[in-house]
Design an enzyme around this catalytic site. Structure first.
Site, short mmCIF file in Angstrom:
data_model
loop_
_atom_site.label_atom_id
_atom_site.label_comp_id
_atom_site.label_asym_id
_atom_site.label_seq_id
_atom_site.Cartn_x
_atom_site.Cartn_y
_atom_site.Cartn_z
CB CYS A 119 -0.90 -0.15 1.17
SG CYS A 119 0.00 0.12 2.68
NE ARG A 120 1.03 8.35 1.30
CZ ARG A 120 1.61 8.91 2.46
NH1 ARG A 120 1.30 8.35 3.77
NH2 ARG A 120 2.42 10.12 2.36
#
Length: 176
Positions: free
Chosen positions: A134-135
């Site tokens: 993810c981020r």
């Protein structure tokens, strides 16, 4: 294991003391990951154990206390993921961010999570190596915990997410 957890503590207190506890409870006991196995922040740990037929409360407390180690074992470094890609090793590399985030920056080798058919991943062999990202590595750790809780044995969250990938592997990937 220095954090003191007692059966009388509310789940809010438990999660505040050990943020990784919810992932660990889901992985080990399938508790707290969805509405059917969830709990309220005001429920005591003893009540959650009773509601889910977890008779060994001391073992549940040990699981919570070891949650940080559990999280660490479910993470893989960006350099290791890059090495697997470079070596052509087989694994599923899945970006769990929503499409609007993936539009900002993406790792070419990662496939976007198919939000319309999440069941397709559950049909993979349980020993399939899967790396989620993810981020920053937090949401992907939740997803990895979900898969581990469903019996997958070779699942990882990429530590630091796309931010770490940008810093350590490919600085051309935009940070946001």
């Amino acid at each position: 294991m220095s954090t003191t957890i007692t059966p009388e503590m509310t789940m809010e207190q438990v999660l505040s003391a050990v943020p990784a506890a919810q992932r660990a409870l889901f992985q080990r006991y399938h508790v707290g990951g969805c509405s059917s196995c969830g709990f309220q922040p005001t429920d005591t740990l003893a009540q959650v154990c009773k509601d889910h037929n977890l008779l060994d409360v001391a073992e549940v407390i040990r699981t919570i206390q070891l949650a940080g180690d559990t999280d660490a074992s479910a993470q893989v470094d960006v350099k290791q993921v890059k090495a697997w890609l470079d070596a052509g090793e087989p694994f599923e590399f899945i970006d769990v961010r929503p499409p609007e985030e993936a539009a900002i920056a993406r790792i070419q080798a990662a496939q976007p999570l198919d939000f319309d058919d999440p069941g397709r991943y559950m049909s993979l062999p349980k020993d399939t190596r899967i790396v989620f990202h993810c981020r920053s590595g937090v949401r992907s750790l939740d997803v990895a915990a979900y898969f581990i809780g469903h019996g997958f044995q070779n699942v990882f969250s990429m530590r630091g997410g796309i931010l770490a990938w940008s810093q350590e592997i490919d600085p051309s990937i935009r940070q946001y």
